[in-house]
Design an enzyme around this catalytic site. Structure first.
Site, mmCIF file in Angstrom:
data_model
loop_
_atom_site.group_PDB
_atom_site.id
_atom_site.type_symbol
_atom_site.label_atom_id
_atom_site.label_comp_id
_atom_site.label_asym_id
_atom_site.label_seq_id
_atom_site.Cartn_x
_atom_site.Cartn_y
_atom_site.Cartn_z
ATOM 1 N N LYS A 124 -52.945 61.749 -22.599
ATOM 2 C CA LYS A 124 -53.731 62.975 -22.573
ATOM 3 C C LYS A 124 -54.872 62.902 -23.576
ATOM 4 C CE LYS A 124 -51.474 65.711 -26.051
ATOM 5 N NZ LYS A 124 -51.717 66.859 -26.770
ATOM 6 N N LYS A 174 -43.937 63.018 -33.842
ATOM 7 C CA LYS A 174 -44.576 62.969 -35.174
ATOM 8 C C LYS A 174 -43.831 62.003 -36.100
ATOM 9 C CE LYS A 174 -48.259 65.477 -35.276
ATOM 10 N NZ LYS A 174 -48.526 66.543 -34.485
ATOM 11 N N LYS A 186 -56.852 64.847 -30.173
ATOM 12 C CA LYS A 186 -57.700 64.697 -31.361
ATOM 13 C C LYS A 186 -57.494 63.341 -32.004
ATOM 14 C CE LYS A 186 -56.252 69.138 -32.644
ATOM 15 N NZ LYS A 186 -56.676 70.392 -32.165
HETATM 16 P P1 TYM Z 1 -53.489 72.244 -30.342
HETATM 17 O O1 TYM Z 1 -54.351 72.619 -31.471
HETATM 18 O O2 TYM Z 1 -52.942 70.860 -30.287
HETATM 19 O O3 TYM Z 1 -54.214 72.495 -28.971
HETATM 20 C C1 TYM Z 1 -54.771 73.779 -28.647
HETATM 21 C C2 TYM Z 1 -54.609 74.053 -27.181
HETATM 22 O O4 TYM Z 1 -55.216 73.021 -26.399
HETATM 23 C C3 TYM Z 1 -54.272 72.510 -25.467
HETATM 24 N N1 TYM Z 1 -54.501 71.073 -25.245
HETATM 25 C C4 TYM Z 1 -54.524 70.506 -24.027
HETATM 26 N N2 TYM Z 1 -54.373 71.041 -22.807
HETATM 27 C C5 TYM Z 1 -54.468 70.206 -21.749
HETATM 28 N N3 TYM Z 1 -54.745 68.882 -21.864
HETATM 29 C C6 TYM Z 1 -54.918 68.301 -23.075
HETATM 30 N N4 TYM Z 1 -55.211 67.021 -23.170
HETATM 31 C C7 TYM Z 1 -54.795 69.130 -24.240
HETATM 32 N N5 TYM Z 1 -54.900 68.908 -25.574
HETATM 33 C C8 TYM Z 1 -54.717 70.110 -26.180
HETATM 34 C C9 TYM Z 1 -52.925 72.750 -26.085
HETATM 35 O O5 TYM Z 1 -51.909 72.796 -25.097
HETATM 36 C C10 TYM Z 1 -53.122 74.089 -26.742
HETATM 37 O O6 TYM Z 1 -52.954 75.122 -25.799
HETATM 38 N N6 TYM Z 1 -49.132 74.328 -31.504
HETATM 39 C C11 TYM Z 1 -50.453 74.611 -30.992
HETATM 40 C C12 TYM Z 1 -51.206 75.663 -31.797
HETATM 41 C C13 TYM Z 1 -50.475 76.937 -31.870
HETATM 42 C C14 TYM Z 1 -50.272 77.873 -30.823
HETATM 43 C C15 TYM Z 1 -49.507 78.930 -31.371
HETATM 44 C C16 TYM Z 1 -50.680 77.910 -29.494
HETATM 45 C C17 TYM Z 1 -49.857 77.421 -32.999
HETATM 46 N N7 TYM Z 1 -49.277 78.628 -32.674
HETATM 47 C C18 TYM Z 1 -49.137 80.038 -30.603
HETATM 48 C C19 TYM Z 1 -50.277 79.003 -28.719
HETATM 49 C C20 TYM Z 1 -49.539 80.053 -29.271
HETATM 50 C C21 TYM Z 1 -51.240 73.320 -31.038
HETATM 51 O O7 TYM Z 1 -50.969 72.440 -31.796
HETATM 52 O O8 TYM Z 1 -52.292 73.283 -30.198
#
Ligand code: TYM
Length: 329
Positions: free
Chosen positions: A194, A111, A197
């Protein structure tokens, strides 16, 4: 019975990475475990979304969750900011989170490299809030994609450190989880990295069929193998990774054989891939709009979810306060 928890930031629409990385696993497990699924709107504030858009973003993500098959009659579905006890737990856990360790987190380094003009404290303590999300419900399994592995490792460290510092066996150590296999990293269509967003390389659950076909046909590939057994280039390996997620084993075997015998036509592979993605996405997309406009339903789901989540979170917070020596007069 296992407790399972997963979450997603409330930025933008859900893409196939979110679906195959986290959501699909969760949906498979929701009937056999104590399940929490939440929308991380506090976490999304690190990037300063327009306040006028914040609630609408939550509505969007929530509707897409529900359309994808999350069942509020079995899973507790809530919005993070509806359970503010998580913020106190995060603050308490942060007392055992050395700054140096947080500065070395891969997501933080990434970031600050991408957005050097916005290095805020919320970004630094992001993994602590995430640990609080998980530990407040004493989760055993956390379905996430590969990109979240380090955050889960940090959660385990915080749990262990808390237990050992206070001489208790209070927190469990949760594991990053993918149903039956390794954690997945869903690739984008641009040949590297990967699906994400901010990368502009995504296929979304709300994409119309034609849009999906167009995006897949434009996906980066290469000029094709010239000798048998030639290793795949990254863009082609990515197409096969997507194929394995959405297509039947026969289809995967067919194109693998075609690649190995140098007879593959990427146009055919992409056409098949696009149709198999459409078959996953179209039924979800058709439900999104209807759910999105059903205020009564969304209100009911999030109110009931928040109530259950608050109960579970408050219980943990009360225990943690007591363990740390906080008492009322
Ligand atoms: P976020 O919002 O970036 O993504 C949500 C979930 O989608 C998965 N993901 C992917 N998995 C595989 N390949 C990809 N290209 C890909 N892009 C996204 C992420 O691994 C995630 O599981 N920090 C987390 C949100 C969060 C969270 C938590 C998750 C906050 N607190 C507690 C689990 C438990 C996040 O930014 O995910």
């Amino acid at each position: 019975m296992d407790t399972v928890l997963s979450g997603i930031r409330s930025t933008g629409r859900l893409h196939l990475g979110n679906y195959f990385g986290a959501l699909r696993n969760f949906i498979k497990m929701q009937h056999d475990a104590r399940c929490f699924f939440f929308i991380a709107d506090y976490h999304s504030l690190t990037t300063h979304p327009d306040p006028k858009m914040l609630h609408d973003n939550v509505r969007g993500v929530l509707s897409e969750y529900l359309a994808a098959g999350l069942d509020p009659s079995v899973a507790t579905i809530y919005v993070q900011s509806d359970v503010p006890t998580v913020a106190e737990l995060s603050m308490l856990l942060s007392m055992h989170a050395p700054v140096g360790e947080l500065e070395r987190t891969a997501s933080f380094k990434d970031k600050i490299r991408k957005h050097p003009d916005n290095v805020n404290a919320g970004l630094l303590t992001y993994p602590v809030l995430m640990a609080a999300d998980i530990l407040q419900h004493r989760a055993d399994k956390v379905p996430v994609g590969k990109d979240q592995e380090q955050h889960l490792e940090m959660t385990r460290v915080y749990a262990r450190r808390f237990n050992s510092f206070y001489g208790v066996e209070y927190f469990k150590e949760p594991t990053a989880y993918n149903f039956g296999t390794e954690l997945v990293k869903v690739p984008g269509l641009d040949g590297s990295g990967k699906m994400g967003k901010s990368e502009g390389n995504g296929l979304y659950l709300s994409d119309p069929d034609e849009e999906i076909r167009k995006k897949v046909m434009r996906a980066v590939s290469d000029s094709g193998p010239t000798r048998e057994g030639e290793p795949m280039t990254e863009p082609v390996a990515n197409l096969f990774t997507l194929l394995r997620l959405v297509s039947s084993p026969d289809t995967v075997a067919f194109f693998t054989h075609a690649y190995n015998s140098c007879s593959i036509r990427y146009g055919d592979l992409k056409k098949q891939l696009a149709e198999d993605i459409v078959a996953v996405v179209a039924p979800i997309r058709q439900k999104i709009e209807q759910i999105r406009n059903d205020d009564g339903f969304l209100h009911r789901v999030t109110s009931e979810g928040a109530e259950r989540a608050r109960e579970s979170s408050s219980k943990t917070l009360a225990d943690v306060r007591e363990i740390m020596g906080i008492k009322r007069f």
